[in-house]
Design a protein around this motif. Sequence first.
Motif, PDB file in Angstrom:
ATOM      1  N   GLY A 477      39.464  44.196  24.413  1.00  0.00           N
ATOM      2  CA  GLY A 477      38.999  43.792  25.723  1.00  0.00           C
ATOM      3  C   GLY A 477      37.836  44.674  26.143  1.00  0.00           C
ATOM      4  O   GLY A 477      37.480  45.648  25.464  1.00  0.00           O
ATOM      5  N   SER A 478      37.245  44.369  27.272  1.00  0.00           N
ATOM      6  CA  SER A 478      36.155  45.184  27.822  1.00  0.00           C
ATOM      7  C   SER A 478      36.382  45.319  29.320  1.00  0.00           C
ATOM      8  O   SER A 478      37.134  44.525  29.911  1.00  0.00           O
ATOM      9  N   PRO A 479      35.740  46.291  29.971  1.00  0.00           N
ATOM     10  CA  PRO A 479      35.907  46.405  31.426  1.00  0.00           C
ATOM     11  C   PRO A 479      35.523  45.120  32.157  1.00  0.00           C
ATOM     12  O   PRO A 479      36.231  44.688  33.087  1.00  0.00           O
ATOM     13  N   ARG A 480      34.439  44.478  31.736  1.00  0.00           N
ATOM     14  CA  ARG A 480      34.028  43.243  32.403  1.00  0.00           C
ATOM     15  C   ARG A 480      35.060  42.136  32.197  1.00  0.00           C
ATOM     16  O   ARG A 480      35.392  41.403  33.127  1.00  0.00           O
ATOM     17  N   PHE A 481      35.579  42.031  30.961  1.00  0.00           N
ATOM     18  CA  PHE A 481      36.609  41.013  30.702  1.00  0.00           C
ATOM     19  C   PHE A 481      37.802  41.210  31.614  1.00  0.00           C
ATOM     20  O   PHE A 481      38.292  40.254  32.235  1.00  0.00           O
ATOM     21  N   TYR A 482      38.313  42.432  31.706  1.00  0.00           N
ATOM     22  CA  TYR A 482      39.503  42.665  32.514  1.00  0.00           C
ATOM     23  C   TYR A 482      39.223  42.390  33.992  1.00  0.00           C
ATOM     24  O   TYR A 482      40.070  41.815  34.694  1.00  0.00           O
ATOM     25  N   ARG A 483      38.050  42.775  34.469  1.00  0.00           N
ATOM     26  CA  ARG A 483      37.720  42.531  35.875  1.00  0.00           C
ATOM     27  C   ARG A 483      37.644  41.025  36.156  1.00  0.00           C
ATOM     28  O   ARG A 483      38.243  40.528  37.120  1.00  0.00           O
ATOM     29  N   GLU A 484      36.923  40.317  35.315  1.00  0.00           N
ATOM     30  CA  GLU A 484      36.747  38.886  35.556  1.00  0.00           C
ATOM     31  C   GLU A 484      38.064  38.126  35.388  1.00  0.00           C
ATOM     32  O   GLU A 484      38.365  37.216  36.175  1.00  0.00           O
ATOM     33  N   ALA A 485      38.852  38.484  34.377  1.00  0.00           N
ATOM     34  CA  ALA A 485      40.126  37.808  34.160  1.00  0.00           C
ATOM     35  C   ALA A 485      41.101  38.093  35.303  1.00  0.00           C
ATOM     36  O   ALA A 485      41.834  37.197  35.752  1.00  0.00           O
ATOM     37  N   ALA A 486      41.115  39.337  35.780  1.00  0.00           N
ATOM     38  CA  ALA A 486      42.011  39.702  36.878  1.00  0.00           C
ATOM     39  C   ALA A 486      41.600  39.009  38.170  1.00  0.00           C
ATOM     40  O   ALA A 486      42.441  38.452  38.894  1.00  0.00           O
ATOM     41  N   GLU A 487      40.321  39.007  38.458  1.00  0.00           N
ATOM     42  CA  GLU A 487      39.858  38.398  39.707  1.00  0.00           C
ATOM     43  C   GLU A 487      40.019  36.881  39.672  1.00  0.00           C
ATOM     44  O   GLU A 487      40.259  36.251  40.714  1.00  0.00           O
ATOM     45  N   ALA A 488      39.926  36.276  38.487  1.00  0.00           N
ATOM     46  CA  ALA A 488      40.146  34.834  38.373  1.00  0.00           C
ATOM     47  C   ALA A 488      41.580  34.466  38.736  1.00  0.00           C
ATOM     48  O   ALA A 488      41.848  33.360  39.233  1.00  0.00           O
ATOM     49  N   LEU A 489      42.511  35.386  38.509  1.00  0.00           N
ATOM     50  CA  LEU A 489      43.914  35.160  38.877  1.00  0.00           C
ATOM     51  C   LEU A 489      44.165  35.380  40.361  1.00  0.00           C
ATOM     52  O   LEU A 489      45.176  34.915  40.898  1.00  0.00           O
ATOM     53  N   GLY A 490      43.256  36.103  41.015  1.00  0.00           N
ATOM     54  CA  GLY A 490      43.426  36.408  42.429  1.00  0.00           C
ATOM     55  C   GLY A 490      43.550  37.888  42.731  1.00  0.00           C
ATOM     56  O   GLY A 490      43.671  38.292  43.892  1.00  0.00           O
ATOM     57  N   PHE A 491      43.563  38.732  41.695  1.00  0.00           N
ATOM     58  CA  PHE A 491      43.647  40.180  41.913  1.00  0.00           C
ATOM     59  C   PHE A 491      42.410  40.702  42.635  1.00  0.00           C
ATOM     60  O   PHE A 491      41.296  40.173  42.453  1.00  0.00           O
ATOM     61  N   GLU A 492      42.595  41.726  43.418  1.00  0.00           N
ATOM     62  CA  GLU A 492      41.503  42.510  43.985  1.00  0.00           C
ATOM     63  C   GLU A 492      41.260  43.716  43.086  1.00  0.00           C
ATOM     64  O   GLU A 492      42.218  44.368  42.654  1.00  0.00           O
ATOM     65  N   THR A 493      40.012  44.016  42.771  1.00  0.00           N
ATOM     66  CA  THR A 493      39.695  45.185  41.956  1.00  0.00           C
ATOM     67  C   THR A 493      39.699  46.426  42.840  1.00  0.00           C
ATOM     68  O   THR A 493      38.934  46.521  43.805  1.00  0.00           O
TER      69      THR A 493
END
Length: 561
Positions: A477-493
Amino acid sequence: MSDTMAENAELTMTDQVYSDDPLADRETDHYRKEYVRTFVDKWDELIDWAGRAESEGQFFIDILRARGKETVLDVACGTGFHSVRLTEAGFDVTASDGAASMVAKAFENGRSRGLILKTAQADWRWLNRDINGKYDAIVCLGNSFTHLHKESERRRALAEFYAALKHDGLLILDQRNYDAMLDRGYTTKHKYYYCGDQVTAEPDHVDEGLCRMRYSFPDGSEYTLNMCPIRKNYMRRLLSEAGFERVRTYGDFQETYAEDDPDFFIHVAEKSAMHLVRWGTGTDDGKQDIRDITENYYDSDDADTFYSTIWGGEDLHIGRYAETPDIRTASDRTIESMIDRLPKLDASARVLDMGAGYGGAMRTLVRKTGCEAVCLNLSETQNEYNLGKIRAAKLSDKISVRHGVFEDVPEPDASCDVAWSQDAFLHSDQRAKVLAEAWRVLKPGGHLIFTDPMQADDADPAVLQPVYDRLQLNDLGSPRFYREAAEALGFETVEQEEAVSDLRTHYFRVREELVANYEKLREAGASAEYLDKMAVGLENWVKAADDGHLAWGIQHFRKPA
């Protein structure tokens, strides 16, 4: 006399029956003439239920719970000790035994404790004739399997056990340490199994085909049992040849032991299972499931020896090295840093560790905060080590261990306050699904916090192939992948820390320790091939970090309230 009473004469017999030469009585069916009611009525004096419960603790309960087992068939229930304990622990238990006298006593013991046990009389050699259905687990305890005097009968009994188990079933079977008895003579600590203070259990005769045990009670009465002294490795071979996929052996409830030290061996055998069934998904391209690769890797003796030696059997994750060069201390710093980023936890909080390894993080977290924790992990070797550590730390009421994968978490929706992971998500090729599972199990307002060795956002995968190869990974994974995947689910970074220097230092220090302890690791059982490949693989990670291709740091996300 009715036909049933004739078949179960031990219900009315008061004296054991042997031939003129008791040492010649080496037939399996002879157990019916040994377990007479007068002997069975004294059996609980031999066991001492309270002493036995204290000595074995949660050992069997933990093993069954960690694997998510619910239905249990106790095929050698005796007077019901384990059937009662497992029922009281919440398992759906069927208690069976070949001796009608034992089954009757087990039922009485259950009733005296407010339980109505499901009981059945069943000879193992015809188990599936007398017992219907499939079970999550079978337990065959109390040295009972050694009542089988012929190899053909042992093989038949194991085949019957195998057939009565579900596809992912578990068999737990114990035996005396006959190896030590045959090779060095009889000694016993008399500590774990037969805990009655005033009762002795010693052999009258031992040879390669017979162990005749004598049980002496305070009132002067004596009884005997004729059993076959099967050796440990022979039993392990029979289990493997019966189709069981993995066989783990413990000595007196401990994972490590001197061969002549324990009184009893406990074998934990897994039934073969298709990975399609095990993981709930399959691969269309015929390639091996990466989760199976990961499980086999961490379950291997090589990996377990390496990680437990270098990390001290507590953690497997990357450390923080600003204040120390010591791997163990640096690993603790990572845990502390993650705890500091979370809101204050207390006894009402529930934390899920996704990929818990040896479980050190949750033991630390629970001790510091008093929260409840669930350790979800793929490796049974690590899980069983973790269970032992949890028992030793007296945290069994706070930490549970589950064998499973983080793409399919065996926890209810909205049941956790924190989803935690350290350097584990890299082992999944479905990382978006892993994050989705974290979202599912988190309560509103819950926190997802993890670390993971990552590739830099702009890294060329072709350059990283040597890095992937160390753990047979497809990618990172990469930092961008985790951020985008998490935010797509509704997570706040909340935070994405950049601390790749710690990753670089960590793999450099681990390689240093590997080289410095090479001979110690070899003596402990790690293969030269494994260690040499590990040294090269670690060097590749250090080089990739130096070249700017990797990333690492605490990743913190929050599910909105």
